[in-house]
Design an enzyme around this catalytic site. Structure first.
Site, PDB file in Angstrom:
ATOM      1  N   HIS A 117       2.960   1.043   3.896  1.00  0.00           N
ATOM      2  CA  HIS A 117       1.618   1.107   3.329  1.00  0.00           C
ATOM      3  C   HIS A 117       0.803  -0.029   3.930  1.00  0.00           C
ATOM      4  CE1 HIS A 117      -1.501   0.775   0.181  1.00  0.00           C
ATOM      5  NE2 HIS A 117      -1.158   1.985  -0.221  1.00  0.00           N
ATOM      6  N   ASP A 188       8.940  -4.267  -0.965  1.00  0.00           N
ATOM      7  CA  ASP A 188       7.863  -3.568  -1.661  1.00  0.00           C
ATOM      8  C   ASP A 188       8.515  -2.411  -2.420  1.00  0.00           C
ATOM      9  OD1 ASP A 188       5.849  -1.842  -2.453  1.00  0.00           O
ATOM     10  OD2 ASP A 188       4.804  -1.824  -0.541  1.00  0.00           O
ATOM     11  N   GLN A 191       7.153   2.088  -4.959  1.00  0.00           N
ATOM     12  CA  GLN A 191       7.483   3.511  -5.025  1.00  0.00           C
ATOM     13  C   GLN A 191       8.923   3.781  -5.435  1.00  0.00           C
ATOM     14  OE1 GLN A 191       5.207   5.810  -4.849  1.00  0.00           O
ATOM     15  NE2 GLN A 191       3.535   4.468  -4.171  1.00  0.00           N
ATOM     16  N   LYS A 214       2.440   2.156 -11.600  1.00  0.00           N
ATOM     17  CA  LYS A 214       3.333   3.133 -10.971  1.00  0.00           C
ATOM     18  C   LYS A 214       4.518   3.466 -11.884  1.00  0.00           C
ATOM     19  CE  LYS A 214       1.357   2.515  -6.763  1.00  0.00           C
ATOM     20  NZ  LYS A 214       0.566   3.504  -6.026  1.00  0.00           N
ATOM     21  N   CYS A 351      -2.969   5.614   3.077  1.00  0.00           N
ATOM     22  CA  CYS A 351      -2.898   4.188   3.444  1.00  0.00           C
ATOM     23  C   CYS A 351      -1.680   3.914   4.320  1.00  0.00           C
ATOM     24  CB  CYS A 351      -2.884   3.290   2.208  1.00  0.00           C
ATOM     25  SG  CYS A 351      -4.405   3.347   1.256  1.00  0.00           S
TER      26      CYS A 351
END
Length: 393
Positions: A117, A188, A191, A214, A351
């Protein structure tokens, strides 16, 4: 597994007279009643600023805020709540690390994956680092043999799961490789936090960034895990609440995590994260993973069996997102038509422009899943795609 749609009031909404099928969960998840009620109750009965007050409401708010920090710490397997900083989201978490490490990164390299991203690319460039990507094979697996760590590599920053493809990267293996070179690792997990059980001690990462929205909590709240190896970083933000002593000549800072939380934080947001974690743990992350795997696999199989549909990514483990295109039909048009049928998807480059360049496409249709999605949702998506194809053929 139980259908959890009833826990999410927005899913009762009709869209153009159709049952809402919400498949944009990689952008943000919907909120269960327990989270909504927690936020409402805070503002109705508990609202006060934290840590600085000696009155009842301030002490109550402070206690609930720190309880939420403890829940996050336990949820990700941190050693101590002091390793968890509240931020405004994954993007802010990564930017704070980039700002704190900027003197260390400037003129050097940050190693990322080819599916990142923009939030895990741009902050490193702003910090003055060169961003170098691990290559992908045709199925979008990371080519582990292509990992090139040199004396210029000062950080590995890797997404756990792709927001576009749903590919789950082998972050523990990557961390072990980085450790051989004494290079710190940022993960990260925006997700993956809502889909998979995470244990930062097992992963061995130095930083882990996630977003509350999220994982069924409020927007505008995020969390950053920082290992005790980096407990003395220079704060990226300065102001009230993070200082020990201030003079016109110099300032000294509190110990983590407060030294990284300048100003008034998103108190209600942090408390909502605690409520969301309670909700997830009451269901059980293993139960969530099993249910989502069933729905995800069903969706992927249905898409793959359709003529004229290209599905991107095929790694050993996948979760959350599926990206696809319909031959000869622009992804934006597909999304608009699906919306009229009550199916909410995302279209565009998500993105992730460098990934789109690797794939040789301008964008995709993305369907992304959460614990409240069902096979019935998938069936409605497939019927919508068939109608799109009929309109264009």
């Amino acid at each position: 597994m139980t259908d959890f749609r009833d826990d999410f009031p927005i899913l009762e909404k009709k869209v153009y007279g159709k049952r809402l099928v919400y498949l944009d969960n990689a952008a943000t998840t919907q909120k269960p009643d327990c989270v909504i009620d927690t936020i409402s109750d805070f503002y109705r009965t508990e609202n006060s600023n934290i840590h600085r007050g000696v009155h009842y409401l301030s002490e109550l708010s402070s206690e609930k805020y720190e309880q939420a920090r403890k829940k996050v710490s336990d949820f990700i397997g941190a050693r101590d709540p002091g390793e968890v900083t509240f931020t405004s989201g994954t993007t802010d978490s990564i930017n704070q690390v980039a700002l704190s490490l900027a003197p260390f990164l400037k003129g050097n390299e940050v190693l990322v994956s080819g599916m990142e991203h923009h939030s895990n690319i741009v902050p490193w460039q702003l910090a003055g680092a060169k961003v170098k990507a691990i290559q992908l094979d045709d199925d979008c697996n990371l080519l582990m043999d292509s990992i090139d760590i040199t004396d210029k590599t000062k950080l590995v920053a890797i997404s756990h799961a792709s927001n576009v493809l749903g590919c789950v990267n082998k972050i523990k293996e990557i961390t072990e490789i980085a450790k051989d070179y004494d290079v710190p690792v940022l993960v990260d997990a925006a997700q993956s936090i809502q889909h998979l059980s995470l244990d930062v001690k097992d992963i061995g990462c130095d930083f882990l960034a996630v977003s509350g929205h999220k994982m069924y909590a409020a927007t505008g709240i995020g969390m950053l895990y920082t290992s005790d190896r980096f407990s003395d970083l220079i704060p990226a933000r300065g102001g009230g609440g993070m200082i020990d002593k201030v003079s016109f000549e110099e300032s000294t800072y509190l110990e983590p995590p407060l030294r990284y939380e300048a100003g008034t934080p998103h108190i209600a947001g942090a408390i909502s994260v605690g409520a969301a974690i309670d909700y997830l743990q009451n269901i059980g992350m293993s139960n969530i993973k099993k249910h989502e795997h069933d729905v995800y696999s069903y969706a992927k199989d249905r898409l793959l069996e359709m003529d004229g549909v290209d599905v991107y990514g095929n790694t050993d483990e996948m979760c959350g997102s599926i990206s696809f295109n319909l031959a000869g039909i622009h992804h934006y048009d597909v999304g608009l038509i699906l919306d009229k049928m009550g199916v909410a998807v995302r279209t565009g480059h998500h993105c992730a422009q460098p990934l789109m360049e690797i794939l040789g496409i301008g964008g995709t249709v993305r369907a992304s899943f959460a614990l409240y999605n069902t096979r019935e949702d998938v069936d409605q998506l497939i019927e919508g795609i068939k109608k799109v194809e009929m309109m264009y053929n």
